[in-house]
Design a protein around this motif. Structure first.
Motif, PDB file in Angstrom:
ATOM      1  N   GLU A  85     -10.638  -0.670  -3.085  1.00 31.38           N
ATOM      2  CA  GLU A  85     -10.137  -2.084  -2.983  1.00 31.38           C
ATOM      3  C   GLU A  85     -11.173  -2.909  -2.068  1.00 31.38           C
ATOM      4  N   TRP A 111     -11.110  -5.628  -6.475  1.00 30.79           N
ATOM      5  CA  TRP A 111     -11.610  -4.406  -6.340  1.00 30.79           C
ATOM      6  C   TRP A 111     -12.599  -4.027  -7.022  1.00 30.79           C
ATOM      7  N   HIS A 177      -5.344  -0.134  -5.377  1.00 30.86           N
ATOM      8  CA  HIS A 177      -5.312   0.057  -3.823  1.00 30.86           C
ATOM      9  C   HIS A 177      -6.023   1.487  -3.255  1.00 30.86           C
ATOM     10  N   TYR A 302      -5.623   2.968   4.289  1.00 27.22           N
ATOM     11  CA  TYR A 302      -4.936   2.419   2.941  1.00 27.22           C
ATOM     12  C   TYR A 302      -3.451   2.102   3.431  1.00 27.22           C
ATOM     13  N   SER A 304      -0.219   1.774   2.606  1.00 27.03           N
ATOM     14  CA  SER A 304       0.626   2.745   1.461  1.00 27.03           C
ATOM     15  C   SER A 304       1.884   2.390   1.428  1.00 27.03           C
TER      16      SER A 304
END
Length: 355
Positions: A85, A111, A177, A302, A304
């Motif tokens: 990302e 990204w 991501h 991340y 998440s």
């Protein structure tokens, strides 16, 4: 003007997918805005191989003699690639990727996919006698499958499953991501040289791509000096090199023990006509998938969210037991689409060349 002139002639697009024991070629002939015909060719390989088989080279030369315009595209299936990302150098630093040693391309300025210059140079050298026009990252192919399906508004795990490897991408809409590349067989079918002196200034030779939706690299072919050749997108293994060092400390034997109950043993495998090779591969893919998801959930790098669905673009073979394993162990719904990766690469190449 050149493009209008070229459209009047037959343009042959050849995609090449290298397996450990086989080289698959998918070909499409494009003229006047439509596909005139398509055909395939395969060659058996005996690993390890130091260079491209002469039979493959001769076949490509014959095609180049037969058609006025020929574009050869390779799917990059070696380690040394990935997706992250972000698009800036600070994003690569966060993921411990040395931006000076990789070529990167961005998507929607959100990204990036990247590949090391070593892998790019290796691919060019492998096809040096016949020329290589485009190189594609499996993340580029995965992205193409995703945008041609219905986009999910919530984070979804996507898998592109190929013969010797698979890639994982967690996407929310068109935004990636998390990305990871995994080999499922040895990486010795085509040997890389140990001489690293050739790569020292490779970044200066290749340069960096611009932030475009369909970015390209320009390379030269000795036998096509008047044409600018395009090298497509790629990507490098993210920070998942050490699978067994992840938080839960699972070993392969741990996964094997839990999985056997759901795979019902060898008798059930025989009944479902699943080979031992596929069975072992499914265990390995499950191990990598589980580890990748744990990395996504537990690494503070991340942001998440819980993933409820996995979408698999299957270019090789996925067993029903593997799907049940995901559903039972990971509590995720699974959607599978059978795909032809070689054909899709041809379509992407045609889109790049003719828009």
């Amino acid at each position: 003007m050149r493009e209008l002139f070229q459209k009047k002639f037959q343009n042959l697009f050849v995609s090449i997918v290298l397996h450990e024991t086989e080289c698959l070629l998918y070909c499409k002939v494009f003229k006047n805005g439509k596909i005139e015909k398509s055909f395939t060719k395969s060659f058996l390989l005996t690993p390890p191989t130091e260079a491209l088989d002469k039979a493959i080279e001769n076949y490509l030369v014959e095609l180049q003699d037969e058609y006025r315009f020929v574009y050869v595209a390779l799917l990059l299936s070696t380690l040394g690639q990935g997706a992250i990302e972000g698009t800036q150098s600070v994003d690569f630093n966060k993921h411990h990727v040395d931006i000076s040693s990789v070529h990167s391309v961005s998507f929607a300025k959100q990204w990036s996919a990247y590949a090391s210059y070593i892998e790019i140079k290796w691919a060019k050298n492998l096809f040096s006698d016949v020329g290589l026009d485009l190189i594609y990252s499996p993340f580029v192919v995965l992205n193409d499958f995703i945008v041609n399906e219905k986009l999910r508004s919530k984070p979804t795990c996507y898998i592109l499953n190929c013969h010797d490897f698979f890639v994982i991408g967690v996407f929310e809409g068109k935004q990636l991501h998390f990305g990871a590349f995994f080999k499922t067989q040895s990486d010795t079918s085509f040997s890389h040289t140990d001489d690293v002196s050739d790569w020292e200034h490779e970044e200066q030779e290749m340069g960096l791509a611009s932030d475009e939706e369909m970015p390209e690299l320009q390379i030269e072919k000795e036998d096509k000096s008047e044409e600018s050749e395009e090298l497509g997108e790629f990507g490098e293994l993210s920070e998942l090199e050490d699978i067994d060092a992840l938080p839960n400390g699972d070993t392969f034997s741990d996964v094997d023990t839990r999985t056997l109950g759901h795979f019902s043993g060898l008798d059930a495998l025989k009944e479902e006509d699943i080979s031992l090779e596929l069975y072992g591969r499914d265990l390995l893919v499950y191990k990598y998938l589980k580890s990748a998801l744990e990395e996504y959930y537990h690494n503070p790098l991340y942001v998440s969210q819980f993933i409820e669905e996995i979408v698999i673009f299957d270019g090789y073979e996925i067993s029903s037991d593997f799907i049940r394993q995901i559903q039972d162990e990971l509590m995720m719904s699974v959607e599978v689409h059978k795909v032809n990766v070689g054909e899709r690469i041809c379509d992407i190449a045609i889109e790049e060349v003719f828009g």
